[in-house]
Structure formats: C-alpha cells, structure tokens
Design a protein around this motif. Structure first.
Motif, PDB file in Angstrom:
ATOM      1  N   UNK A  90       0.866  -1.175   0.000  1.00 36.05           N
ATOM      2  CA  UNK A  90       0.000   0.000   0.000  1.00 36.05           C
ATOM      3  C   UNK A  90       0.905   1.228   0.000  1.00 36.05           C
ATOM      4  N   UNK A  91       0.748   2.068  -1.015  1.00 40.52           N
ATOM      5  CA  UNK A  91       1.470   3.327  -1.092  1.00 40.52           C
ATOM      6  C   UNK A  91       0.483   4.446  -0.818  1.00 40.52           C
ATOM      7  N   UNK A  92       0.842   5.349   0.068  1.00 40.43           N
ATOM      8  CA  UNK A  92      -0.031   6.479   0.380  1.00 40.43           C
ATOM      9  C   UNK A  92       0.751   7.776   0.257  1.00 40.43           C
ATOM     10  N   UNK A  93       0.144   8.729  -0.429  1.00 38.85           N
ATOM     11  CA  UNK A  93       0.731  10.045  -0.552  1.00 38.85           C
ATOM     12  C   UNK A  93      -0.353  11.071  -0.850  1.00 38.85           C
ATOM     13  N   UNK A  94      -0.278  12.175  -0.227  1.00 40.31           N
ATOM     14  CA  UNK A  94      -1.189  13.303  -0.479  1.00 40.31           C
ATOM     15  C   UNK A  94      -2.651  12.880  -0.573  1.00 40.31           C
TER      16      UNK A  94
END
Length: 166
Positions: A157-161
């Motif tokens: 899981x990649x999370x950004x902004x």
C-alpha cells in the motif's frame, strides 16, 4: 507480490503488477537475494496522483507472534524493516536487507546489481517519482520451500497526499 491499480483516471483499465522476491537465510538472517517488479504496461512516468483510497484492497493483518518466531514471522520482520527504511529513506538499512550480491529488476526493466546500488536506485529514482509516498506491506501467502529459501506473496500500500495504491 501481486498488486493491481484500479480506478486510475489516466487509464480506466486495471493495471496488474507482479513483484518477485527471493529471500535466503544467510548467517541466521533472512535477506532479499533478488527482486523483480514487472507490469505489462509502463505507466511509471505518470505517477500515482489520480488514485483514490477506495481504489485498492486492504493489507492482510498479521497475527500475534509465536515463541520461538516462525520463518514467516521472521520474513515479516524483514518486510517490515524494508517498509520502515523505505519510509525514512534510509539507504544503509535498505542495503543491509538485501544480500551483498543481490539483483533488482524494476518496472522499467532496469537491472540493478548489488545491495548498495539497489538501495541507491530505490531512493534516487523510485521514491521521488512517486511523490514521496509512505509504504506498508502485508504477506498474503508464505511458503517455506527449503529451510533457507522462502516464497512470500505480498500486498503493498502506497499512500501520498491523500491517495493510495496497492
């Protein structure tokens, strides 16, 4: 690791990836020996700016650790250590998690050899292109092929902004 991006406004079709990791026990420590991240379509230059949190499936939960720890629990520690090092942009820790003579093939089919070169590549080229995201991983399936070799299927899981992608 098998992962898929859906709901990307740049292209409505799902995009499937397969990340292959080979882990080997060396001196009682699991290390990543080789890794390859592949996709049938290269969208790597477009970034993940248009993904929404609902576009992805959840990370599998890990159970309570046993005593002594199982091979899977020890592998989870390696994956967790990688996530932490990646999130803190810690090249020296990333390098220590890979075997000295390891290999990585990224989604653009670039082949990188050696643990220090892999760590540098990951932080120099991949992280900035993804707009400085945070990474969380979970093991979906773990198979001990030999006392010193394991297969682990992960979900990332990649999370950004305010966006996320798996």
């Amino acid at each position: 690791a098998r992962w898929q991006i859906t709901g990307d406004s740049r292209n409505s079709e799902a995009r499937d990836f397969v990340m292959t990791l080979i882990l080997r026990k060396q001196q009682d420590r699991w290390r990543i020996l080789a890794a390859q991240n592949g996709s049938t379509e290269d969208r790597s230059r477009l970034g993940f700016a248009n993904l929404r949190p609902g576009d992805v499936a959840p990370i599998p939960a890990s159970g309570a650790p046993s005593s002594p720890p199982t091979a899977e629990e020890r592998a989870r520690l390696v994956i967790s250590a990688f996530d932490n090092a990646w999130n803190h942009r810690d090249a020296s820790t990333i390098a220590r998690l890979f075997a000295p003579k390891s290999d990585l093939v990224d989604t653009s089919a670039q082949w990188v050899q050696g643990n220090r070169e892999i760590a540098s590549h990951i932080l120099r080229l991949q992280v900035p292109g993804l707009k400085n995201p945070a990474l969380t991983s979970g093991i979906e399936r773990f198979t001990l092929l030999h006392p010193d070799i394991a297969f682990a299927q992960l979900r990332w899981k990649l999370e950004t902004s305010g966006t996320s992608a798996m």
